[in-house]
Design an enzyme around this catalytic site. Structure first.
Site, mmCIF file in Angstrom:
data_model
loop_
_atom_site.group_PDB
_atom_site.id
_atom_site.type_symbol
_atom_site.label_atom_id
_atom_site.label_comp_id
_atom_site.label_asym_id
_atom_site.label_seq_id
_atom_site.Cartn_x
_atom_site.Cartn_y
_atom_site.Cartn_z
ATOM 1 N N GLY A 211 0.834 -1.210 0.000
ATOM 2 C CA GLY A 211 0.000 0.000 0.000
ATOM 3 C C GLY A 211 0.856 1.243 0.000
ATOM 4 O O GLY A 211 2.051 1.180 -0.305
ATOM 5 N N ASN A 212 0.251 2.377 0.287
ATOM 6 C CA ASN A 212 1.036 3.617 0.405
ATOM 7 C C ASN A 212 0.401 4.511 1.465
ATOM 8 O O ASN A 212 -0.636 4.177 2.025
ATOM 9 C CB ASN A 212 1.151 4.314 -0.959
ATOM 10 C CG ASN A 212 -0.199 4.660 -1.541
ATOM 11 O OD1 ASN A 212 -0.943 5.437 -0.970
ATOM 12 N ND2 ASN A 212 -0.530 4.043 -2.681
ATOM 13 N N HIS A 213 1.036 5.661 1.715
ATOM 14 C CA HIS A 213 0.613 6.511 2.840
ATOM 15 C C HIS A 213 -0.505 7.494 2.511
ATOM 16 O O HIS A 213 -0.783 8.374 3.315
ATOM 17 C CB HIS A 213 1.813 7.303 3.362
ATOM 18 C CG HIS A 213 2.868 6.436 3.972
ATOM 19 N ND1 HIS A 213 2.638 5.699 5.103
ATOM 20 C CD2 HIS A 213 4.148 6.188 3.597
ATOM 21 C CE1 HIS A 213 3.729 5.018 5.413
ATOM 22 N NE2 HIS A 213 4.672 5.302 4.510
ATOM 23 N N SER A 214 -1.123 7.388 1.352
ATOM 24 C CA SER A 214 -2.167 8.361 1.009
ATOM 25 C C SER A 214 -3.303 8.313 2.037
ATOM 26 O O SER A 214 -3.759 7.231 2.417
ATOM 27 C CB SER A 214 -2.719 8.038 -0.384
ATOM 28 O OG SER A 214 -3.867 8.817 -0.615
ATOM 29 N N ALA A 279 -3.953 7.647 -4.992
ATOM 30 C CA ALA A 279 -2.588 7.163 -5.166
ATOM 31 C C ALA A 279 -2.691 5.668 -5.471
ATOM 32 O O ALA A 279 -2.625 4.824 -4.561
ATOM 33 C CB ALA A 279 -1.773 7.413 -3.910
#
Ligand code: CTP
Length: 402
Positions: A211-214, A279
């Site tokens: 995943g990512n930090h969005s 994102a």
């Protein structure tokens, strides 16, 4: 959020039996976040008390030109008229309609009406024959010609016992009527916005993901702003803690990039504007293990493959939609953003750099540059994401109006 939220509303109550319903109308308006002040004609007080309306509106109710017994304090109808964003006269009796149309200024309500510069709505209430009378019709026609808005009466049983047209519209219907009218005048009314937000999670096994930090904050603010300006908004978001204020936004929560692809493509044809602020993960595991991977191996390699580029797909299949993308860059920002704009066939690209302090993932603030197809670049300072969303939407409105 209602278009009425935060509006200053002056309610003019006149002497008809339906005046008792204005207590409910004040409650509804206060619940929507309006500031309400009430002006009554002297005879309206026979039907609903000033105390009821002042308690509900949280403001003193005015009905005379002066405030005290010695007639020393003047109730400033001009100030009151200028204070209001909207003036709702309800119930509007035949007598008041006639005075409004002829300028017969013998009470505070009519003086305030003549001083008001804001939009005026009036909701007639009277017996069916009074409503049908030529003189009432003439008053209403004149008021409409002044730009005042008629909230049509409803049919039903009247105070006289007769049945017909003349009942004041129900408070809920008055609110809906005004909300619809205000929305139809907003710059994005009739436009459908498809907005994506947040990250996507690409499963590795039943408990892990890439995943990512969005946080989703930027996309949610864009959705709220577009909706407040009258757009019909569909928001497709990955996992987020954000909550919507507006009840009219259609929210679809998804998890993976494949799910986002499917939802976006499904809604694409109905959209006038698409803003891809999500994102989206660029890679996903080639296969998802259906059992939790054990750490018995010293090393673990996960084979990944590219996800579908949703925005590129939209660019290739574009008909008449405006396409807006985001670019999150760490180096060679402007050049990279420009080539994304061209390669993905976009109308605008919003560049946010990870090099700017307070901008990007997780912050309440963002610092963006908006780049157009024509190579126009507007650089904005660091702002709250709410204000950034307004800058972006204003640029989109310019494109729509071109
Ligand atoms: N985007 C998309 N689908 C993907 C990846 C990105 O629709 N699979 C969209 C994003 O929502 C964004 C734009 O493409 O509006 C640019 O995303 P960004 O991650 O900055 O660029 P990429 O195209 O993924 O290229 P790179 O990661 O190599 O910079």
């Amino acid at each position: 959020m209602s278009v009425l939220s935060g509006k200053k509303i002056l309610l003019g109550v006149t002497g008809g039996i339906a005046a008792y319903k204005t207590a409910n109308l004040v409650r509804l308006l206060i619940k929507l976040g309006c500031h309400v002040k009430v002006v009554m004609t002297p005879s309206a007080k026979d039907f609903v008390t000033p105390l009821t309306l002042s308690t509900l509106s949280k403001n003193p109710v005015l009905s005379t030109f002066t405030t005290d017994e010695d007639d020393e304090m003047w109730n400033n109808h001009v100030e009151l008229g200028l204070w209001a964003d909207l003036f709702i006269i309800c119930p509007a009796t035949a007598n008041t309609l006639s005075k409004m149309s002829s300028g017969n200024c013998d009470n505070l309500l009519i003086a305030t009406y003549l001083s008001a510069k804001c939009k005026v709505y009036f909701a007639p209430a009277m017996d069916l024959d009074m409503y049908k009378h030529e003189s009432t019709k003439l008053s209403i026609e004149k008021l409409i010609s002044f730009g005042n808005m008629l909230i049509p009466p409803e049919s039903g049983e009247l105070a006289s016992g007769l049945v017909g047209k003349g009942r004041m519209a129900e408070p809920e219907n008055i609110v809906t009527f005004i909300e619809k009218d205000l929305s139809s005048n907003l710059p994005l009314s009739g436009k459908t916005f498809l907005i994506t937000a947040g990250p996507t999670f690409e499963s590795i096994d039943p408990v892990r993901f890439i995943g990512n930090h969005s946080s989703g904050k930027m996309g949610f603010e864009l959705a709220e702003t577009a909706s407040n300006l009258g757009a019909n908004v569909i928001l497709i978001s990955g996992p987020t803690n954000e909550k919507l204020k507006s009840k009219s936004i259609q929210l679809k929560l998804i998890t993976s990039s494949d799910q986002m692809f499917e939802e976006v493509v499904n809604k694409y044809r109905s959209a006038d504007v698409v803003i891809m602020s999500a994102a989206v993960a660029d890679f996903k595991p080639k296969s998802i293990s259906n059992k939790k991977l054990k750490k018995s191996n010293q090393n673990l390699s996960i084979e990944v493959e590219k996800t579908k580029d949703i925005l590129s797909h939209l660019g290739k299949t574009k008909t008449n939609q405006l396409l807006i993308g985001f670019a999150l860059e760490t180096d060679n920002e402007i050049e990279n953003a420009k080539s994304k704009l061209i390669n993905k066939n976009l109308d605008l690209i919003i560049l946010n750099s990870l090099n700017d302090k307070g901008a990007g993932f997780g912050f309440d603030t963002n610092k963006v540059s908006i780049i157009s197809k024509e190579n126009k670049i507007i650089n904005f300072p660091l702002k709250h994401k709410k204000d950034v969303s307004l800058d972006i939407i204003n640029n989109i409105i310019e494109l729509i109006n071109e």
